[in-house]
Design an enzyme around this catalytic site. Structure first.
Site, PDB file in Angstrom:
ATOM      1  N   GLY A  22       0.823  -1.209   0.000  1.00 52.68           N
ATOM      2  CA  GLY A  22       0.000   0.000   0.000  1.00 52.68           C
ATOM      3  C   GLY A  22       0.849   1.247   0.000  1.00 52.68           C
ATOM      4  N   LYS A  23       1.895   1.237   0.809  1.00 53.70           N
ATOM      5  CA  LYS A  23       2.796   2.388   0.893  1.00 53.70           C
ATOM      6  C   LYS A  23       3.569   2.567  -0.411  1.00 53.70           C
ATOM      7  CE  LYS A  23       4.855   3.004   4.810  1.00 53.70           C
ATOM      8  NZ  LYS A  23       5.798   2.889   5.961  1.00 53.70           N
ATOM      9  N   ASP A  79       9.414   6.919   7.439  1.00 54.33           N
ATOM     10  CA  ASP A  79       8.960   6.340   8.693  1.00 54.33           C
ATOM     11  C   ASP A  79       7.783   7.188   9.104  1.00 54.33           C
ATOM     12  OD1 ASP A  79       9.375   4.219  10.618  1.00 54.33           O
ATOM     13  OD2 ASP A  79       9.674   5.813  12.079  1.00 54.33           O
ATOM     14  N   TYR A 160      -3.961   2.295  10.041  1.00 51.03           N
ATOM     15  CA  TYR A 160      -4.922   2.948  10.935  1.00 51.03           C
ATOM     16  C   TYR A 160      -5.909   3.851  10.194  1.00 51.03           C
ATOM     17  CZ  TYR A 160      -1.528   1.560  14.529  1.00 51.03           C
ATOM     18  OH  TYR A 160      -0.682   0.850  15.354  1.00 51.03           O
ATOM     19  N   HIS A 186      -0.359  12.946   5.521  1.00 51.80           N
ATOM     20  CA  HIS A 186       0.968  13.270   6.028  1.00 51.80           C
ATOM     21  C   HIS A 186       2.058  13.010   5.000  1.00 51.80           C
ATOM     22  CE1 HIS A 186      -0.263   9.207   6.840  1.00 51.80           C
ATOM     23  NE2 HIS A 186       0.933   8.819   7.227  1.00 51.80           N
TER      24      HIS A 186
END
Length: 208
Positions: A22-23, A79, A160, A186
């Protein structure tokens, strides 16, 4: 020939230091218009990186420098995590290790928060680009404020996302389209700061 056209001719390969699909896809979407050849971290790269940093920025740099040294290419690492005010910033840098599965992470956080009326939280991301020689080429941080919902909402995103409602929007990340999440999230905020640095780096590299 324009500067951007010359950049695309001299594309630089960039490794994404992550095994989170996903990232990786999120970064590919963010980077697709830049003069970079984007590659996921090789599947056979078993580095067992120890995230020993005390901040998101430190851990991002640890991952970026380690993968860059192992692959021989510029590497982008992040991160990121969720910081909940009523839990003294937890899970923070331990967000991905808060429990063994994403569902268990969500359940643990909701149980820890209980009926606490203070649901303020923020998603934070640190991005780092490193070279194979260990040098840090760029490092930025982004943040998205919101609050923790009582129950998960939405089917999209990962981690989350179903319990984080963005301030002033009324939707969780999991309820948003990928484009909207990118613009508000973010990583999107951090990337807005990183993008001009990447363009500058590739431009400088193409002139050598």
């Amino acid at each position: 020939m324009s500067v951007m056209e010359s950049l695309f001719i001299n594309q630089r390969e960039l490794i994404i230091a992550s095994s989170n699909s996903g990232k990786i896809q999120e970064f590919i979407n963010l980077l697709k218009h830049l003069p970079l050849k984007i590659q996921a971290q090789p599947d056979n790269l078993n580095l067992n990186i120890q995230e020993t940093g005390m901040t998101f920025a430190e851990n991002a740099c640890i991952k970026a420098t380690t993968v860059a040294a192992a692959t021989g290419y510029w590497t982008l690492a992040d991160d990121s995590g969720l910081c909940v005010e009523a839990l003294n910033g937890a899970p923070g840098i331990y967000s991905a290790r808060y429990a063994s599965t994403e569902a268990m992470c969500i359940n643990r956080l909701l149980n820890a928060l209980g009926n606490n009326k203070n649901r303020k939280a923020s998603f934070r991301a640190a991005l780092c680009v490193a070279a194979p020689d260990g040098s840090i080429l760029a490092a930025v941080e982004g943040q998205c404020d919101g609050h923790i919902t009582a129950v998960p909402r939405g089917q999209g995103g990962f981690g989350y996302d179903p319990i984080f409602e963005v301030a002033g929007v009324g939707l969780t990340f999991a309820e948003m389209s990928p484009d909207r999440k990118r613009s508000l999230g973010h990583r999107g905020q951090a990337f807005a700061l990183l993008e001009p640095e990447l363009i500058r780096l590739v431009d400088l590299d193409s002139r050598r």
